[in-house]
Design a protein around this motif. Structure first.
Motif, mmCIF file in Angstrom:
data_model
loop_
_atom_site.group_PDB
_atom_site.id
_atom_site.type_symbol
_atom_site.label_atom_id
_atom_site.label_comp_id
_atom_site.label_asym_id
_atom_site.label_seq_id
_atom_site.Cartn_x
_atom_site.Cartn_y
_atom_site.Cartn_z
ATOM 1 N N GLU A 205 51.172 12.571 23.757
ATOM 2 C CA GLU A 205 50.165 12.188 24.733
ATOM 3 C C GLU A 205 49.059 13.228 24.826
ATOM 4 O OE1 GLU A 205 51.614 10.629 28.446
ATOM 5 O OE2 GLU A 205 53.587 10.211 27.583
ATOM 6 N N PRO B 198 55.541 12.923 30.231
ATOM 7 C CA PRO B 198 54.610 12.943 29.097
ATOM 8 C C PRO B 198 55.116 13.855 27.976
ATOM 9 C CG PRO B 198 53.439 13.200 31.167
ATOM 10 C CD PRO B 198 54.893 13.301 31.487
ATOM 11 N N LYS C 74 48.318 21.283 33.760
ATOM 12 C CA LYS C 74 48.478 20.632 32.461
ATOM 13 C C LYS C 74 48.675 21.649 31.345
ATOM 14 C CE LYS C 74 46.256 17.044 29.642
ATOM 15 N NZ LYS C 74 45.096 16.116 29.543
ATOM 16 N N TYR D 31 56.093 17.249 35.815
ATOM 17 C CA TYR D 31 54.742 17.322 35.258
ATOM 18 C C TYR D 31 53.677 17.238 36.349
ATOM 19 C CZ TYR D 31 50.526 15.473 32.950
ATOM 20 O OH TYR D 31 49.237 15.255 32.532
#
Length: 528
Positions: free
Chosen positions: A523, A519, A295, A290
């Motif tokens: 989240e 994550p 993102k 990640y």
């Protein structure tokens, strides 16, 4: 005027005729010199090579050349390779008949104190030579000089340990009664940061054991002048991407002096077959962390990358770390380090990573099951395993038939959908990393592993080895830097022991960092 001009012409003519022959002679001699010079040099080089004064690079890199670091002379190596084949170890790690990997010619693996900064790796392992040897020598290539191996199980068996002990820079520490009594007096038991992991089975027990071993490794590392210490498992390889020389030394040399800890985000192996035998040499596809993805790319492809498993990664996603060795350093669980006197200043690397070979072999399902005595129920596995996938894998391995296990393994672990693989490769979720595969295959083909095994068999005779096994409870502990239990209770225990064992009962610390999943989509929803 006409007479003047006519008289000047003969003068010019005679001057030209007088210089032309000398110029021609000079040109001819220069041409002869330029012709003879390269021919003379070529003949000189031929004579040197014929007399053995020069090495032909083609001969040097040929598959028949055994002049590789750590290897015995050609005749000796040939006989050792044959005599050691009966054990099975040489066959697994032996050389092939394909051309040797040229970049390791004349590499000296027993470089000792030549490397700066001095880097050590500590691990707790029960693996065999087929996994540990490639792991050690790969990291030697990247610049690690010292290894502290806390061994038990197969790794502590006679045919494995004698090979490990013969390797330069490797310190083998056995899980003896003396070691357990020594660690029972560690200050860690009187502190709170690891307390939630005490007295629980399987993964929790391993986590505590790793932390205690890391604590001892810090003391040993300081005593031999190490500058950086890293905790890794033997199914993990450091990938120093972003360095010009693929060098861990270069990577850590560039770290600012005020940085105490460097975090390597982990990538997870994505195997494409269910018949992998040698993961380090056969796996090239990895799922990126990640921390190394935008993102929107991570969450936009989360479901496809997860493939119905509990999390984005099968196991942990919080990486591993290297710590600068300094006063008051302590472990903070298997993934991080800490300091008793301050909060460490840490950085996270943008390109370098830890490559975690997660369940790369089908046999990993049953091997993990056999190491844990928990009941295969959803409630009981929570006592034994910290991560959801490990719990599910244990239940399947304990209750399903082999065909059902194989089917589950292919659905959850093996990446068989080539179209999906290509899509995620293009998106950047998956990536191809060939460097470890090429390095380890090159080491194998050059005979490094087989020569280490054969050399250990010659160096330690059968009678001498059997006698050393009988006295292992005392000599192994002393030779590995372990303090005998007879000395723990008196005032004469060493300064190294005091640095480990002195504690303050009133101190409390933040809890150790366990293996954590990456994550999840929840989240993302919480952020929005």
């Amino acid at each position: 005027m006409a007479g003047l001009h006519s008289s000047s012409r003969p003068i010019n003519s005679s001057s030209s005729s007088s210089t032309s022959p000398s110029q021609q002679v000079f040109n001819s001699r220069l041409f002869l010199l330029l012709t003879l010079l390269p021919l003379t040099l070529a003949c000189f080089a031929f004579v040197l090579q014929w007399r053995g004064g020069l090495t032909d690079p083609i001969t040097r890199w040929s598959p028949d050349s055994d002049q590789f670091p750590g290897m015995l002379p050609r005749t000796t190596h040939s006989s050792l390779h044959t005599s050691g084949s009966g054990s099975g170890c040489v066959d697994i790690l032996g050389r092939s008949h394909s051309p040797s990997f040229p970049y390791y010619k004349d590499w000296k693996f027993d470089f000792g104190s030549d490397l700066r900064p001095k880097i050590c790796i500590t691990t707790s392992t029960s693996a065999g030579l087929e996994q540990i040897l490639p792991w050690i020598f790969y990291h030697k290539v990247t610049g690690v000089s010292t290894f502290f191996l806390f061994v038990e199980g197969k790794a502590a068996s006679s045919n494995v340990s004698k090979v490990l002990e013969s390797i330069s820079g490797v310190k083998v520490i056995y899980r003896t009664r003396e070691l357990e009594e020594q660690q029972a007096k560690s200050r860690i038991w009187n502190e709170t940061w690891l307390a939630s992991f005490f007295y629980k089975p399987c993964n929790y027990e391993l986590f505590v054991k790793q932390s205690l071993n890391m604590e001892m490794a810090i003391v040993m590392a300081r005593e031999v002048g190490m500058k950086w210490i890293i905790h890794l498992d033997t199914d993990e390889l450091l990938h120093p991407a972003g360095t010009q020389e693929y060098s861990l030394r270069q990577l850590l040399s560039d770290v600012p002096s005020n940085v105490d800890m460097v975090v390597f985000p982990n990538y997870e192996s994505s195997v494409e077959r269910d018949d992998i035998k040698e993961p380090f040499s056969e796996v090239s596809m990895f799922k990126k962390n990640y921390d190394h993805l935008p993102k929107d790319v991570y969450f936009g492809n989360y479901k496809e990358a997860t493939r119905g498993n509990p999390n984005y990664f099968l196991t942990y996603g919080n990486g591993k770390s290297a710590a600068r060795i300094q006063d008051h350093l302590r472990p903070n669980g298997a993934h991080r380090w800490h300091n008793y006197m301050k909060s460490p200043n840490e950085i996270k690397l943008d390109e370098a990573a830890v490559l975690h070979y997660t369940y790369p072999k089908f046999s990993d399902l049953t091997s993990r099951r056999d190491r844990c005595g928990c009941k295969p129920t959803k409630e009981d596995v929570k006592r034994c395993f910290m991560l959801e996938f490990d719990r599910a894998a244990f239940i399947i391995a304990s209750t399903a038939t082999e065909d059902e296990m194989r089917r589950w393994y292919r659905e959850r672990i093996v990446w068989t959908d080539k179209t999906m693989n290509l899509k995620l490769l293009r998106k950047g979720i998956l990536t191809r990393i060939y460097a470890p595969m090429v390095i380890i295959q090159g080491l194998r083909e050059s005979g490094v592993f087989s020569s280490v095994i054969a050399s250990a068999e010659i160096t330690l005779s059968k009678d001498k080895f059997l006698s050393s096994v009988e006295s292992s409870n005392t000599t192994r502990a002393q030779n590995s830097g372990i303090i005998s239990s007879r000395k723990i209770g008196d005032k004469s225990k060493s300064q190294a022991a005091r640095r480990v064992l002195e504690f303050n009962d009133d101190t409390t610390y933040t809890s150790a960092i366990p293996p954590q999943s990456p994550p999840g989509l929840d989240e993302l929803h919480n952020d929005t």
